[in-house]
Write a protein that holds these residues in place. Structure first.
Motif, PDB file in Angstrom:
ATOM      1  N   ASN A  10      -4.653   4.331 -13.294  1.00 33.77           N
ATOM      2  CA  ASN A  10      -4.612   3.872 -11.909  1.00 33.77           C
ATOM      3  C   ASN A  10      -3.599   4.664 -11.094  1.00 33.77           C
ATOM      4  OD1 ASN A  10      -6.595   1.959 -12.187  1.00 33.77           O
ATOM      5  ND2 ASN A  10      -5.200   0.293 -12.658  1.00 33.77           N
ATOM      6  N   ASP A  40      -5.168   7.924 -10.252  1.00 31.69           N
ATOM      7  CA  ASP A  40      -6.140   7.750  -9.168  1.00 31.69           C
ATOM      8  C   ASP A  40      -5.429   7.583  -7.825  1.00 31.69           C
ATOM      9  OD1 ASP A  40      -8.287   7.979 -10.832  1.00 31.69           O
ATOM     10  OD2 ASP A  40      -8.597   5.826 -11.080  1.00 31.69           O
ATOM     11  N   ALA A  47      -9.699   6.073  -5.932  1.00 33.37           N
ATOM     12  CA  ALA A  47      -9.604   4.640  -5.667  1.00 33.37           C
ATOM     13  C   ALA A  47      -9.551   4.335  -4.184  1.00 33.37           C
ATOM     14  CB  ALA A  47      -8.365   4.074  -6.351  1.00 33.37           C
ATOM     15  N   GLN A  66       2.429   1.048  -4.199  1.00 35.06           N
ATOM     16  CA  GLN A  66       1.669   0.671  -5.392  1.00 35.06           C
ATOM     17  C   GLN A  66       1.985   1.593  -6.566  1.00 35.06           C
ATOM     18  OE1 GLN A  66      -0.295  -2.067  -5.799  1.00 35.06           O
ATOM     19  NE2 GLN A  66       0.500  -2.616  -3.811  1.00 35.06           N
TER      20      GLN A  66
END
Length: 586
Positions: free
Chosen positions: A295, A298, A432, A562
């Motif tokens: 993640n 991405d 993403a 994030q």
């Protein structure tokens, strides 16, 4: 034939000592009916010919159940006809007091699209994937790539080659020396490991082994005390026969077990028993870390893509602001020139009318003053109307230029979006985040809400004629100059024409003074109007440009937050002691 090792014997004894509790259904056999017995009496005939057959059947059925009670093995082994797993099947395994789950999944050779989701779900749960090559052929690279696609959660792979062979393949002593001695077995294992190793990530593939699954099954499906088969009666015509045939060529069932090398798999499980709980925790941590890493990767890709997009459109935002500023400068210049020209026209017209009024009404002082004031008021109203019209035109032109600047900006942003989408599609990246996911509301359908509110400024133009109160107070001075010229003592000794010209000259001097005073104040008045327009532009058009730019830039901060949060969790997981889990600190 090799001698059975102590270690293998212990494994074999442990496997065959496990008791089973499942009772199979009785197997119906076709039997000839009992012959009728001739009885001396009717009572004996009823007992012998009516009750005895039922008793006979019951005794036989009881014996069949007794004999079949321990025979429970082999019911899940395929027959070879339409033999493939159609769904995930879970089996409970008990080994040395520990319970494990074995998930049997559909094969991944060929087209398994109908089962891909089931395989993926099973692998996501698994801590070890056993890849069984049951064909003794080199696996296709596409098969290994399928395995890799299922292994994104970090599960390790244990390759096995299941060697096939009927009993006559082991007829001679040399055939039973070792499983690897059979032609092509080691080559198949080497090819299997080689194909998997070239595709799977580093550290995923475990060392592989060869096994003979059917011989291993046949060696274990036997009662260790009685030596009788435990294979279910329903498999008497295939598995039982194969078990019996294998046994012909091996000294014992234990020798069959060692030859099959199933003990290698048992040892692999044994090695994990002391730390299996910690291993499961660590495996789950690895899965989470790899998921986080994927993640993060991405998100970093999305961040780089979006940063490039923002950089690409930054020039368009700069050009848009420059166009708005250029439009404002043009507006201010034209406004200043227009107001100056109209006031110049006002004073020119007033000068002409003043000469006519003085000449026409010479000697009538009150009339001259009244006419001058009336002429000034009329001309002043006209100036106000002209300036209002001029301002209205300039504001409409300013709004149109600002709208064109915004339209160009929007087209540029949309073009950049399209180009970025083409780059992502060409790269076949599943990022993403994409720019088109932003709700940027780029249409101009609500332009009226973000453009200049020119209506209020059009109204203020109506009062532009009275914006300079000095005009009204000085008109009286102009009339007084004419009266003063008429009443001069010198005037009594000059001709009427000369006195008219003198009066006209004095009035013109006063008008010129008034012109200078008004023209001196014009830049300040123009600046007030232009300042209001600039503020309106800043609060509407420029504010919308800034808001659009901020909306485009905002995802950068969100993505960075994030990435930072996921990186923090990943780092804490990496530093946790092996086999432990701790609370994540923010």
């Amino acid at each position: 034939m090799s001698t059975v090792s102590v270690e293998t014997e212990a494994l074999y004894e442990g496997a065959t000592r496990i008791a089973t509790s499942a009772a199979p259904a009785p197997v119906k056999a076709t039997r000839a009916p009992l012959s009728r017995v001739r009885a001396a009496t009717e009572a004996v005939d009823g007992l012998v010919n009516a009750s005895l057959p039922a008793l006979h059947e019951a005794v036989i059925a009881l014996e069949e159940r007794r004999l079949a009670a321990p025979r429970v093995d082999g019911r899940i082994i395929g027959t070879g006809e339409a033999d493939f797993t159609k769904g995930n099947t879970v089996y409970q395994l008990n080994h040395k007091g520990k319970t494990f789950q074995l998930l049997d999944v559909p094969g991944i050779e060929g087209d398994e699209n109908r089962y891909a989701k089931m395989v993926e779900e099973a692998v996501a749960k698994a801590h070890l994937v056993v890849y069984v090559n049951g064909t003794n052929k080199k696996p296709e690279k596409a098969t290994a790539e399928k395995i890799r696609s299922y292994l994104r959660w970090g599960t390790r792979v244990y390759p096995l080659v299941n060697v096939r062979g009927n009993a006559d393949s082991y007829e001679f002593d040399s055939d039973r020396e070792s499983l690897e001695s059979h032609g092509g077995v080691l080559a198949a294992l080497k090819q299997t490991v080689g194909v998997l190793d070239t595709v799977l990530p580093e550290g995923v593939l475990l060392p592989g082994n060869c096994v003979q699954g059917l011989i291993g099954f046949a060696s274990l499906a036997v009662n260790s005390i009685s030596g009788k088969t435990n294979i279910h009666p329903s498999r008497d015509k295939d598995l039982v026969i194969q078990q019996r045939n294998y046994r012909k060529y091996f000294a014992s069932y234990k020798a069959m077990f060692e030859f099959s090398q199933l003990g290698v798999i048992a040892k692999l499980v044994d090695a994990k028993l002391p730390t299996f709980r910690e291993d499961i925790i660590e495996s789950n941590k690895v899965k989470v870390r790899q998921l986080l890493a994927a993640n993060i990767a991405d998100l970093q890709t999305a961040l780089a893509d979006h940063q490039r997009f923002v950089n690409d459109v930054s020039g368009s935002f700069k050009d848009c602001r420059n166009l708005v500023e250029t439009s404002l400068i043009t507006f201010e210049r034209l406004l200043a020139n227009g107001i100056s020209n109209r006031w110049s026209d006002f004073f020119n017209a007033l000068s002409e009318r003043a000469d006519t009024i003085v000449a026409k009404n010479f000697g009538e002082n009150e009339v001259i003053g009244s006419e001058l004031r009336r002429a000034s008021s009329a001309l002043q109203i006209k100036v106000g109307e002209d300036i209002q019209t001029h301002l209205q035109t300039l504001l409409e032109e300013l709004q149109e230029r600002a709208r064109d600047a915004m339209q160009r900006l929007i087209v540029d942003v949309q073009r950049m979006q399209f180009l970025q989408g083409m780059k992502l599609d060409a790269g076949d990246r599943a990022a993403a985040f994409r720019i088109e996911q932003l709700d940027m509301s780029l249409s101009l359908k609500e332009w009226g809400g973000i453009a200049l509110n020119i209506a209020s400024y059009a109204v203020t133009g109506a009062t532009i004629g009275s914006a300079f109160p000095v005009i009204g107070t000085l008109i009286g001075g102009i009339a007084g100059a004419a009266i003063g010229a008429l009443m001069s003592v010198v005037g009594f000794f000059t001709s009427k024409e000369k006195r008219i010209r003198k009066a006209q000259a004095q009035v013109q001097n006063k008008i010129d003074d008034l012109r200078s005073e008004v023209m001196r104040k014009l830049p300040g008045e123009v600046a007030k109007i232009a300042g209001s327009i600039r503020k309106e532009m800043a609060d509407s058009v420029l504010a919308q440009i800034d808001a659009l730019h901020a909306k485009l830039v905002r995802p950068l901060a969100v993505i960075e937050q994030q990435i930072a949060a996921m990186s923090n969790i990943k780092t804490q997981l990496e530093h946790m002691p092996y086999g432990t889990i701790q609370a994540i600190q923010r």
